[in-house]
Design a protein around this motif. Structure first.
Motif, mmCIF file in Angstrom:
data_model
loop_
_atom_site.group_PDB
_atom_site.id
_atom_site.type_symbol
_atom_site.label_atom_id
_atom_site.label_comp_id
_atom_site.label_asym_id
_atom_site.label_seq_id
_atom_site.Cartn_x
_atom_site.Cartn_y
_atom_site.Cartn_z
ATOM 1 N N GLY A 227 -9.996 -11.933 -27.222
ATOM 2 C CA GLY A 227 -10.327 -13.350 -27.273
ATOM 3 C C GLY A 227 -9.832 -14.062 -26.034
ATOM 4 N N ARG A 228 -10.530 -15.127 -25.638
ATOM 5 C CA ARG A 228 -10.209 -15.816 -24.381
ATOM 6 C C ARG A 228 -8.825 -16.442 -24.395
ATOM 7 N NH1 ARG A 228 -12.353 -20.056 -23.019
ATOM 8 N NH2 ARG A 228 -13.200 -20.712 -25.018
ATOM 9 N N THR A 229 -8.407 -16.929 -25.536
ATOM 10 C CA THR A 229 -7.110 -17.591 -25.674
ATOM 11 C C THR A 229 -6.539 -17.248 -27.046
ATOM 12 O OG1 THR A 229 -8.036 -19.580 -26.706
ATOM 13 C CG2 THR A 229 -7.924 -19.554 -24.274
ATOM 14 N N PRO A 230 -5.278 -17.564 -27.301
ATOM 15 C CA PRO A 230 -4.732 -17.303 -28.638
ATOM 16 C C PRO A 230 -5.445 -18.068 -29.739
ATOM 17 C CG PRO A 230 -2.965 -17.642 -27.047
ATOM 18 C CD PRO A 230 -4.242 -18.005 -26.351
ATOM 19 N N TRP A 231 -6.011 -19.229 -29.417
ATOM 20 C CA TRP A 231 -6.711 -20.013 -30.440
ATOM 21 C C TRP A 231 -8.191 -19.638 -30.538
ATOM 22 C CZ3 TRP A 231 -3.964 -21.899 -26.309
ATOM 23 C CH2 TRP A 231 -4.697 -22.363 -25.206
ATOM 24 N N ASN A 232 -8.645 -18.739 -29.673
ATOM 25 C CA ASN A 232 -9.995 -18.177 -29.788
ATOM 26 C C ASN A 232 -9.894 -16.671 -30.009
ATOM 27 O OD1 ASN A 232 -10.708 -20.417 -27.201
ATOM 28 N ND2 ASN A 232 -11.595 -20.607 -29.237
ATOM 29 N N GLU A 233 -8.913 -16.267 -30.764
ATOM 30 C CA GLU A 233 -8.623 -14.855 -30.925
ATOM 31 C C GLU A 233 -9.715 -14.153 -31.744
ATOM 32 O OE1 GLU A 233 -4.300 -13.598 -31.117
ATOM 33 O OE2 GLU A 233 -4.932 -13.298 -33.186
ATOM 34 N N ARG A 234 -9.976 -12.926 -31.401
ATOM 35 C CA ARG A 234 -10.924 -12.126 -32.172
ATOM 36 C C ARG A 234 -10.237 -11.670 -33.458
ATOM 37 N NH1 ARG A 234 -13.689 -6.371 -30.326
ATOM 38 N NH2 ARG A 234 -14.589 -5.877 -32.361
ATOM 39 N N ASN A 235 -10.721 -12.164 -34.583
ATOM 40 C CA ASN A 235 -10.087 -11.883 -35.868
ATOM 41 C C ASN A 235 -10.064 -10.393 -36.178
ATOM 42 O OD1 ASN A 235 -9.681 -14.613 -36.332
ATOM 43 N ND2 ASN A 235 -11.615 -14.858 -37.426
ATOM 44 N N GLY A 236 -8.905 -9.934 -36.625
ATOM 45 C CA GLY A 236 -8.772 -8.556 -37.061
ATOM 46 C C GLY A 236 -8.920 -7.524 -35.973
ATOM 47 N N SER A 237 -8.651 -7.902 -34.740
ATOM 48 C CA SER A 237 -8.833 -6.981 -33.620
ATOM 49 C C SER A 237 -7.691 -5.981 -33.540
ATOM 50 C CB SER A 237 -8.929 -7.763 -32.307
ATOM 51 O OG SER A 237 -8.925 -6.881 -31.199
ATOM 52 N N GLY A 238 -8.018 -4.689 -33.714
ATOM 53 C CA GLY A 238 -6.998 -3.660 -33.550
ATOM 54 C C GLY A 238 -6.516 -3.562 -32.118
ATOM 55 N N TYR A 239 -7.304 -4.088 -31.194
ATOM 56 C CA TYR A 239 -6.908 -4.058 -29.785
ATOM 57 C C TYR A 239 -5.562 -4.733 -29.577
ATOM 58 C CZ TYR A 239 -6.634 -5.663 -24.959
ATOM 59 O OH TYR A 239 -6.190 -5.941 -23.689
ATOM 60 N N LEU A 240 -5.344 -5.834 -30.285
ATOM 61 C CA LEU A 240 -4.138 -6.629 -30.049
ATOM 62 C C LEU A 240 -2.860 -5.921 -30.462
ATOM 63 C CD1 LEU A 240 -5.507 -10.131 -31.056
ATOM 64 C CD2 LEU A 240 -4.847 -9.381 -28.769
ATOM 65 N N ILE A 241 -2.963 -4.888 -31.271
ATOM 66 C CA ILE A 241 -1.778 -4.116 -31.622
ATOM 67 C C ILE A 241 -1.899 -2.661 -31.161
ATOM 68 C CG2 ILE A 241 -1.085 -5.602 -33.533
ATOM 69 C CD1 ILE A 241 -2.390 -3.643 -35.458
ATOM 70 N N GLY A 242 -2.808 -2.423 -30.197
ATOM 71 C CA GLY A 242 -2.932 -1.103 -29.595
ATOM 72 C C GLY A 242 -3.649 -0.089 -30.445
ATOM 73 N N GLN A 243 -4.478 -0.551 -31.396
ATOM 74 C CA GLN A 243 -5.134 0.372 -32.311
ATOM 75 C C GLN A 243 -6.651 0.400 -32.164
ATOM 76 O OE1 GLN A 243 -3.739 -0.312 -36.327
ATOM 77 N NE2 GLN A 243 -1.716 0.490 -35.865
ATOM 78 N N ASP A 244 -7.162 -0.096 -31.050
ATOM 79 C CA ASP A 244 -8.592 0.001 -30.773
ATOM 80 C C ASP A 244 -8.798 1.171 -29.813
ATOM 81 O OD1 ASP A 244 -11.213 -0.252 -29.852
ATOM 82 O OD2 ASP A 244 -11.182 -2.432 -30.039
ATOM 83 N N LEU A 245 -9.333 2.267 -30.310
ATOM 84 C CA LEU A 245 -9.453 3.478 -29.501
ATOM 85 C C LEU A 245 -10.489 3.342 -28.394
ATOM 86 C CD1 LEU A 245 -9.180 6.257 -32.239
ATOM 87 C CD2 LEU A 245 -7.387 5.262 -30.805
ATOM 88 N N SER A 246 -11.342 2.318 -28.475
ATOM 89 C CA SER A 246 -12.295 2.101 -27.383
ATOM 90 C C SER A 246 -11.603 1.551 -26.152
ATOM 91 C CB SER A 246 -13.396 1.135 -27.831
ATOM 92 O OG SER A 246 -12.890 -0.196 -27.955
ATOM 93 N N ARG A 247 -10.420 0.987 -26.319
ATOM 94 C CA ARG A 247 -9.666 0.454 -25.194
ATOM 95 C C ARG A 247 -8.172 0.601 -25.467
ATOM 96 N NH1 ARG A 247 -9.836 -3.705 -21.178
ATOM 97 N NH2 ARG A 247 -8.184 -3.109 -19.761
ATOM 98 N N PRO A 248 -7.662 1.825 -25.429
ATOM 99 C CA PRO A 248 -6.218 2.002 -25.614
ATOM 100 C C PRO A 248 -5.456 1.277 -24.508
ATOM 101 C CG PRO A 248 -7.386 4.097 -25.694
ATOM 102 C CD PRO A 248 -8.341 3.089 -25.154
#
Length: 563
Positions: A227-248
């Protein structure tokens, strides 16, 4: 699921049926007794209910929106930075390094997965180091950095909602907290990316060598996934906690992030001012001490040798080598500086008192049985009474921590001495002040802590330690560099305890006000830079901010009734 109104009512009823200990009113300065029982502490009740039911009463921690707690580690969220006495104008004119492949290249380890974003409006954690250096180059002689460990935008917003009893903002800098609203001098606001260069390294703590570093595809921040900013965050994104395997990517710890803030490099998690190649980096504070005779101070409400305070000054391949990190801070030989010990800092105030350990293989062969954070023998060695260089004050049975610290600070200032204050309670930190200003934490992912009257009275607060540090550092002719770590924000967020987290942010806010008042009283804005930031985020999602606001309004009503 119950409606929000009934949810809050149920919470209050539960609290009434099983009375909890409430907090001392915020308007009352006394801290000599634990909070009286029976008061309606609504934020505590919300936290207690969330922990007991495992449902998102006020919000949830982690990706699973149906559970109160599914994640209690760090995140890759963008975090805020606030400046006072200087602006971010030069940053904006130069543009984010994430928009410039050439500038990013020295930091990025991978050539296959870049963090380039041509429209990036956020900066990097290493830019906070550059901001401090630019302030010194511009003639600022007082550099004060407050690090709210673990405070992302969402954490600050929760505290602001509780404090005001209103939901006043949904984007931007925010309002309600002193560091959001203070306009007594030039001020600015921005966002920074915090990810480290590598998750971990294989090390030899005795030899102080980095043997290997884990391979990581990328670091930085991907707006498409986060997401562009913390207030435009992508809901439920595993990326933000390092769990999106498409972008480790890497999610930083406090050691790597503290190193970025203080030394301006990206490194592996666990490193205290040691680069990926194993070389030691000189942090800005040591450079200022060496080259410009700055006095150096570090204040924290968690152990004095934890990652963030250690990163202000020390070197070590491991953040867990606490005793050696403390030795660097107070100028004794350490594993990293055996034959040529560092000069040591001028003021060190923090916690860790009373923490004993018989053995600790993570601290290497020179670990000494005793206090794991600052060994008793090292404390005795540096004490003025034993020929050392520090006026030492520590928690003492039956003595007010606030008064003891103030007397020691005044004596150190009067006699041009160094000051070392060592306090704390079980667990190595100062007592947690909760949202209502009391000291009665609710349950979270572990059992709630309880404090005696002595725990509260025999320890100073973070604000009181800040005041003491400034009393000594203001004696400097050439200037000073001061880090104040609000370390319990991180501890509260790891525990998924919003009551503690709000209380921690408000404790840090009180320290911030002490800093700002000191600058005003000394007419020092023409040569003082104050930077407020965080070293990383967590993953709190506010599902029901109106419930937090209602709890805040309830506390305000209680406070008025007690006046």
């Amino acid at each position: 699921m119950a409606s929000l109104a009934s949810l809050f009512t149920l919470t209050v009823v539960a609290s009434a049926e099983q009375p909890t200990t409430g907090g001392t009113a915020k308007s009352q300065p006394a801290r000599s007794q634990p909070p009286a029982a029976g008061r309606g502490d609504m934020m505590r009740a919300l936290q207690q209910r969330a922990a007991e039911t495992q449902t998102p009463v006020y919000g949830h921690w982690g990706l699973d929106a149906t559970k109160y707690s599914s994640w209690n580690e760090h995140s890759n969220r963008l975090v805020p930075v606030y400046t006072f006495g200087l602006t971010l104008s030069d940053w904006r004119e130069r543009g984010s390094l994430y928009a410039d492949a050439q500038r990013l290249k020295p930091l990025e380890r991978s050539s296959t997965a870049s963090s380039i974003n041509p429209t990036a409006m956020y900066f990097d954690e290493t830019d906070v180091y550059q901001l401090q250096r630019a302030a010194v180059d511009a003639g600022y002689s007082n550099i004060i950095m407050l690090v709210f460990d673990g405070m992302d935008w969402q954490t600050a917003r929760a505290a602001a909602i509780y404090k005001t009893g209103r939901i006043d903002y949904e984007s931007g800098r925010g309002t309600g907290l002193a560091f959001q609203t203070d306009r007594r001098t030039l001020t600015d606001y921005g966002l920074i990316s915090t990810s480290s260069a590598a998750d971990e390294a294989t090390i030899d703590v005795d030899a102080q060598r980095v043997l290997s570093v884990s391979e990581q595809p990328s670091f930085g921040y991907d707006v498409r996934l986060g997401g562009r900013t913390p207030w435009n965050e992508r809901n439920g994104s595993g990326y933000l906690i390092g769990q999106d395997l498409s972008r480790p990517h890497t999610v930083t710890d406090s050691a790597a992030s503290g190193t970025s803030l203080c030394s301006g490099i990206k490194t592996y998690n666990g490193s205290i001012n040691v680069a990926l190649d194993g070389s030691q980096i000189v942090p800005l504070a040591r450079e200022l001490q060496r080259d410009q005779d700055f006095m150096i101070g570090v204040v924290t409400n968690v152990p004095v040798s934890h990652a963030t305070p250690a990163a202000a000054y020390a070197n070590n391949v491991s953040r867990k080598d606490y005793q050696d990190l403390a030795r660097d801070l107070i100028g004794l030989p350490s594993a990293a500086h055996r034959n040529d010990p560092l000069p040591g800092i001028d003021v060190l105030l923090g916690a860790g008192w009373g923490e004993h350990k018989d053995e600790d293989e993570l601290q290497g062969a020179n670990f000494a049985k005793g206090n794991r954070y600052l060994h008793e023998e090292d404390l005795r060695t540096v004490d003025l009474r034993n020929g050392g260089r520090y006026r030492v004050v520590e928690r003492t049975a039956g003595k007010s921590g606030r008064k003891s610290l103030h007397r020691a600070a005044q004596a150190a200032a009067d006699n041009q001495e160094r000051l070392l204050g060592f306090f704390g309670t079980r667990g190595g930190h100062l007592p947690y002040a909760t949202a209502d200003g009391g000291y009665d934490p609710a349950a979270d992912v572990v059992d709630a802590e309880t404090y005696s009257a002595a725990d509260i009275d025999e320890n100073p607060t973070l604000a009181e330690m800040t005041e003491a540090a400034l009393l000594v550092l203001e004696q400097s002719i050439d200037g000073f560099w001061l880090m104040i770590e609000v370390g319990d924000v991180d501890w509260a967020n790891h525990a998924n305890n919003l009551d503690n987290s709000i209380g921690a942010v408000l404790s840090g806010e009180a320290a911030f006000v002490k800093v700002m008042d000191w600058v005003d009283e000394n007419n020092a804005w023409d040569h003082t830079a104050v930077i407020v930031t965080a070293d990383h985020g967590h993953y709190l999602v506010l599902d029901h901010p109106e419930v937090i606001a209602a709890a805040g309004r309830s506390e305000t009503a209680k406070e008025l009734a007690e006046k």
